[in-house]
Each structure stands twice: as C-alpha cells, then as structure tokens.
Enzyme design. Structure first.
Site, mmCIF file in Angstrom:
data_model
loop_
_atom_site.group_PDB
_atom_site.id
_atom_site.type_symbol
_atom_site.label_atom_id
_atom_site.label_comp_id
_atom_site.label_asym_id
_atom_site.label_seq_id
_atom_site.Cartn_x
_atom_site.Cartn_y
_atom_site.Cartn_z
ATOM 1 N N GLU A 93 0.842 -1.215 0.000
ATOM 2 C CA GLU A 93 0.000 0.000 0.000
ATOM 3 C C GLU A 93 0.874 1.262 0.000
ATOM 4 O O GLU A 93 0.434 2.314 -0.443
ATOM 5 C CB GLU A 93 -0.959 -0.014 1.202
ATOM 6 C CG GLU A 93 -1.816 -1.277 1.327
ATOM 7 C CD GLU A 93 -3.111 -1.275 0.504
ATOM 8 O OE1 GLU A 93 -3.302 -0.355 -0.317
ATOM 9 O OE2 GLU A 93 -3.919 -2.212 0.689
ATOM 10 N N ARG B 205 -11.116 9.590 -4.732
ATOM 11 C CA ARG B 205 -10.814 8.577 -3.713
ATOM 12 C C ARG B 205 -10.722 7.178 -4.338
ATOM 13 O O ARG B 205 -10.010 6.306 -3.823
ATOM 14 C CB ARG B 205 -11.852 8.609 -2.577
ATOM 15 C CG ARG B 205 -11.452 7.718 -1.422
ATOM 16 C CD ARG B 205 -12.196 7.984 -0.114
ATOM 17 N NE ARG B 205 -11.689 7.073 0.907
ATOM 18 C CZ ARG B 205 -11.885 7.202 2.214
ATOM 19 N NH1 ARG B 205 -12.579 8.215 2.690
ATOM 20 N NH2 ARG B 205 -11.369 6.328 3.062
ATOM 21 N N ASN C 179 -7.998 2.584 -4.995
ATOM 22 C CA ASN C 179 -8.290 1.175 -5.286
ATOM 23 C C ASN C 179 -7.371 0.592 -6.343
ATOM 24 O O ASN C 179 -7.616 -0.517 -6.830
ATOM 25 C CB ASN C 179 -9.748 1.022 -5.729
ATOM 26 C CG ASN C 179 -10.714 1.349 -4.607
ATOM 27 O OD1 ASN C 179 -10.443 1.058 -3.451
ATOM 28 N ND2 ASN C 179 -11.810 1.986 -4.942
HETATM 29 N N1 LIG Z 1 -10.815 1.260 6.451
HETATM 30 C C1 LIG Z 1 -10.014 1.304 5.417
HETATM 31 O O1 LIG Z 1 -9.892 2.325 4.731
HETATM 32 C C2 LIG Z 1 -9.207 0.088 5.085
HETATM 33 C C3 LIG Z 1 -8.169 0.173 4.156
HETATM 34 C C4 LIG Z 1 -7.380 -0.960 3.927
HETATM 35 C C5 LIG Z 1 -7.653 -2.139 4.611
HETATM 36 N N2 LIG Z 1 -8.686 -2.188 5.507
HETATM 37 C C6 LIG Z 1 -8.989 -3.407 6.272
HETATM 38 O O2 LIG Z 1 -7.857 -3.686 7.089
HETATM 39 C C7 LIG Z 1 -7.855 -5.080 7.403
HETATM 40 C C8 LIG Z 1 -6.440 -5.598 7.294
HETATM 41 O O3 LIG Z 1 -5.647 -4.906 8.220
HETATM 42 P P1 LIG Z 1 -4.212 -5.446 8.667
HETATM 43 O O4 LIG Z 1 -3.449 -5.838 7.480
HETATM 44 O O5 LIG Z 1 -3.672 -4.443 9.603
HETATM 45 O O6 LIG Z 1 -4.570 -6.827 9.376
HETATM 46 P P2 LIG Z 1 -4.851 -7.265 10.899
HETATM 47 O O7 LIG Z 1 -5.531 -6.229 11.682
HETATM 48 O O8 LIG Z 1 -5.529 -8.591 10.794
HETATM 49 O O9 LIG Z 1 -3.380 -7.477 11.464
HETATM 50 C C9 LIG Z 1 -2.536 -8.447 10.892
HETATM 51 C C10 LIG Z 1 -1.993 -9.425 11.926
HETATM 52 O O10 LIG Z 1 -0.959 -8.785 12.659
HETATM 53 C C11 LIG Z 1 -1.199 -8.847 14.063
HETATM 54 N N3 LIG Z 1 -0.610 -7.623 14.604
HETATM 55 C C12 LIG Z 1 -1.057 -6.373 14.433
HETATM 56 N N4 LIG Z 1 -0.185 -5.488 14.915
HETATM 57 C C13 LIG Z 1 0.829 -6.191 15.441
HETATM 58 C C14 LIG Z 1 2.066 -5.827 16.068
HETATM 59 N N5 LIG Z 1 2.430 -4.548 16.191
HETATM 60 N N6 LIG Z 1 2.867 -6.825 16.497
HETATM 61 C C15 LIG Z 1 2.522 -8.127 16.304
HETATM 62 N N7 LIG Z 1 1.407 -8.525 15.690
HETATM 63 C C16 LIG Z 1 0.575 -7.569 15.256
HETATM 64 C C17 LIG Z 1 -2.686 -9.002 14.184
HETATM 65 O O11 LIG Z 1 -3.046 -9.618 15.391
HETATM 66 C C18 LIG Z 1 -3.007 -9.874 12.979
HETATM 67 O O12 LIG Z 1 -2.743 -11.229 13.289
HETATM 68 C C19 LIG Z 1 -8.806 -5.739 6.423
HETATM 69 O O13 LIG Z 1 -9.967 -6.119 7.115
HETATM 70 C C20 LIG Z 1 -9.142 -4.634 5.430
HETATM 71 O O14 LIG Z 1 -10.441 -4.733 4.903
HETATM 72 C C21 LIG Z 1 -9.453 -1.096 5.746
HETATM 73 ZN ZN LIG Z 2 -5.914 -2.175 0.309
#
Ligand SMILES: NC(=O)c1ccc[n+]([C@@H]2O[C@H](COP(=O)([O-])OP(=O)(O)OC[C@H]3O[C@@H](n4cnc5c(N)ncnc54)[C@H](O)[C@@H]3O)[C@@H](O)[C@H]2O)c1
Ligand SMILES: [Zn+2]
Length: 368
Positions: free
Chosen positions: A185, A242, A246
């Site tokens: 990203e 925005r 994507n």
């Molecule tokens: N709202 C938005 O604009 C937006 C944009 C992009 C993605 N998302 C959403 O974000 C989600 C994915 O987020 P993600 O990639 O952060 O995944 P996540 O929240 O599942 O975290 C990934 C993994 O890392 C672990 N983790 C997190 N921080 C940690 C740390 N500092 N140390 C050790 N372990 C840690 C978590 O427990 C998890 O197992 C998806 O649901 C996606 O749809 C939302």
């Molecule tokens: Zn994304």
C-alpha cells in the site's frame, strides 16, 4: 515526529507518526480522555505485544484501561463481534463525548470505528494503528466496516477518528510477512500519482523494510500525506478521486476471493500482484510502456511480494477470476470502473474496460 493534518470539512484531525508514541499516548491524547476509565479495543496478538506499554501509559496518568481483547484475524470483522463490542461499550457507559481507543491493525480499526459510529449514534474514537497497512492506509480516512456472508466490507459507515497515533515501534513486533504486505500500500501511493515517491521506494524500500527508523518515518508520513490529500478532496468517494486508492484492488479482490480470503494470500499481497496486473494490462492496451510495467513487477518481486500469477498456483482460469470481479462493490450499473496506468505515477479511472478482454489477458498471465 511527523504531524499530518487531515482536512476533512468540519472534522479535521491529525495523524502523528513517530517512534514511541504508544508510550507517550496520554500526552498526545490530552483533553480527550475525560474520565478515569478508558475503553481500549484490541486483539490478542497486539495485546500480548503492546498491552503492557498502553496499560502503563494510561495508569501512570491516573487512568484505568478497560480492555476488550478480541480474537486476531479477519473473522473478527463480523456481526457477532460488532454486536458484542457495542454491548460491551454500552455496559462501559460510554458517552458521546468520550473517546474509544482502537489498538491494532485494520481489523481492530475497522470494527472499533464502526462500533464507535453507531454507539449512541456516534462517539469519538482514536486510532492506534500497529500494522504498516493500518498506519499508511486503514486508520486514515474514516472508512469503517465489517464483513458479512455476502462479502467483505459490505456493511459499514464513514466515521472519522479524532486522532491517529502511528507508533513506528509497533512495526518491530509485526511479523515480517505482514510488514511486506503493508508495503504494497506504500508503493501504491507512488504508482497512483507520485513517480518521485516510487523512485524513492526503489532506492530506499529495502532498507525501510529492514528497519531503518528514519526511512520508516518518511515512508509512513509520506503515505499518510498522500492519503490525507485524496480523502480531503473526496471524503465519500463521490467524485472519483478517492477511487484512485483502489489501484490494484479489482484484480487483487478477485485473487482474494479465489483463495477464499484466507492466509494463503494476505490483502497486501493480493494488492501487490493486482498492481502488477493493472500495469501489465495497461501495457497490453498500449496505454503504458511495457518496460514501465515490468519495472513495477520487478520492484514488487524485490520486496518479497507476489509478482506473477503462476506463483499463486491457482486452479482456475481467467473467466473464473473475472466472475469474482462481477461481485465487486464498485460495480456500477453493469460496468466495473477499472484503474489503469499511463505510466508510473499516472493512474486514471477507465470506464471502457471489456471484462472479456480482461479474462483473455488473465488466461495469458496464468499460462506465463
Ligand atoms: N478502512 C479502510 O480504509 C481500510 C483500508 C485498507 C484495509 N482495511 C482493512 O484492514 C484489514 C487488514 O488490516 P491489517 O493488514 O492491519 O490486518 P490485521 O488487523 O488482521 O493485522 C494483521 C496481523 O498482525 C497482528 N498484529 C497487528 N499489529 C501487530 C504488532 N504490532 N505486532 C505483532 N502482531 C501484530 C494481528 O493480530 C493480525 O494477526 C482488512 O480487514 C481490510 O479490509 C481497511
Ligand atoms: Zn488495500
């Protein structure tokens, strides 16, 4: 520390990026934590790594954290966990003027943000993002959501946080694979509209991933600033600006669907390959030089991310991947707007993409 303003009309807020912000969080939250008790939503992994730091920061300032520790993983963005979290917040007697803390990755941020949006028709929340993906993308911009059996992120609300504290130290405990997935990203902002930043990633991406603190601060702050500009211009994705965020996500979403939204392919990994496919498809259409598309693929591969379809060992054809795209929530009256590139840093929204042609392209890529 870098401070990036997000200029949403009527609800401006700041994203602060730096090392050690969780330990100093009470100072940054000054004036916002009105009561002794503070509700904190997190997941079990993040609690294990950072719970004590947050606990001590709050207790040292005379607060008492009340923890809600959810199971890690995408499955937590569910109706059941939303309902339980909302009930818990009501039991905490959260008032509209209070701030709920969301400590974790995008899963915790999306779920907690949505809960904050609907408890008492909206209370405040603060994002404490702990993954690279959450720091550069999901914690900024106010999109909150859960998943339903019909698909990902289909139920949610726009609800902006009051403050985002991105502690770069959190990245030190993040699994390497998650760090690389988040990097996709980061690269995305360069590919969308900032060729200079893509060149910066070419030069510095590897050292940034390896842990260089100054490079991490620059990468996160620069990414947040790019997202903040786009969100301020088009908060609710109505003008198309925005939608640029994507890039790589239409191809990526099809790959995530094909792999069952499982650990087989993380979101950032799908987006990484999706951006390569968007670049290669743009080259196939004669929009972008083939050498530029291969430059993108090379950069993604160097970052340890998937850069070609055969590496995924999928058991499907191009038509099956296109079928997943038809369920994309960006479908608009039978057509699917596609983000294509005229070059690195020159992404645009194309409305004339023939999905049959995309299927033929994917068949060729699958056989590569
Ligand atoms: N709202 C938005 O604009 C937006 C944009 C992009 C993605 N998302 C959403 O974000 C989600 C994915 O987020 P993600 O990639 O952060 O995944 P996540 O929240 O599942 O975290 C990934 C993994 O890392 C672990 N983790 C997190 N921080 C940690 C740390 N500092 N140390 C050790 N372990 C840690 C978590 O427990 C998890 O197992 C998806 O649901 C996606 O749809 C939302
Ligand atoms: Zn994304």
């Amino acid at each position: 520390m870098a401070v990036i303003p997000v200029d949403i009309a009527g609800r401006p807020y700041e994203v602060r990026v730096g090392g050690g912000l969780l330990a100093e969080m009470v100072e940054h939250c000054r004036g916002r934590l009105r009561k002794r008790t503070v509700p904190v939503v997190t997941d079990a992994n993040v609690h294990a790594a950072w719970g004590e730091v947050v606990e001590m920061a709050l207790r040292d300032a005379g607060h008492e954290p009340h923890w809600r520790i959810l199971p890690p993983g995408e499955g937590t963005k569910s109706w059941d966990q939303l309902a339980a979290t909302v009930d818990w917040l009501l039991a905490q007697e959260v008032e509209r003027g209070d701030h709920i803390l969301a400590l974790g990755g995008g899963v915790i941020g999306d779920l907690t943000g949505f809960a904050a949006a609907i408890v008492k028709r909206g209370c405040h929340f603060i994002q404490l993002p702990t993954t690279l993906l959450a720091q550069v993308d999901s914690s900024v911009g106010g999109k909150t959501a859960i998943n339903t059996p019909a698909g990902k992120n289909l139920v949610g609300a726009f609800h902006q946080p009051s403050l985002v504290l991105a502690d770069l130290a959190a990245l030190d405990t993040l699994p390497e694979r998650e760090l690389r997935a988040g990097y996709a990203e980061v690269v995305k902002y360069g590919l969308i509209a900032d060729a200079d930043f893509f060149a910066w990633c070419d030069t510095n991406g590897a050292a940034m991933l390896a842990g260089d603190a100054a490079l991490r601060e620059y990468a996160v702050a620069h990414s947040v600033a790019a997202k903040a500009r786009i969100v301020a211009a088009d908060e609710r994705e109505t003008t198309g600006t925005r939608a640029l965020l994507n890039l790589g996500h239409t191809f990526g979403h099809a790959l995530e669907a094909e792999t069952g939204f499982s650990d087989a392919l993380l979101h950032g990994e799908a987006v990484a390959l999706g951006m390569v496919l968007a670049a290669r498809y743009s080259a196939r259409r004669g929009l972008m030089p083939r050498a530029s598309a291969e430059h993108v693929a090379h950069h993604i591969a160097q970052a340890g991310l998937p850069a070609d379809l055969p590496s995924l060992k999928l058991d499907c054809d191009g038509r099956a991947l296109v079928a997943h795209m038809l369920h994309d929530k960006k479908m608009d009256a039978g057509t699917l707007p596609f983000l294509l590139m005229k070059g690195i840093g020159e992404t645009f929204l194309a409305k004339d993409v023939d999905l049959g042609d995309v299927g033929a392209f994917l068949d060729a890529e699958l056989g590569a």
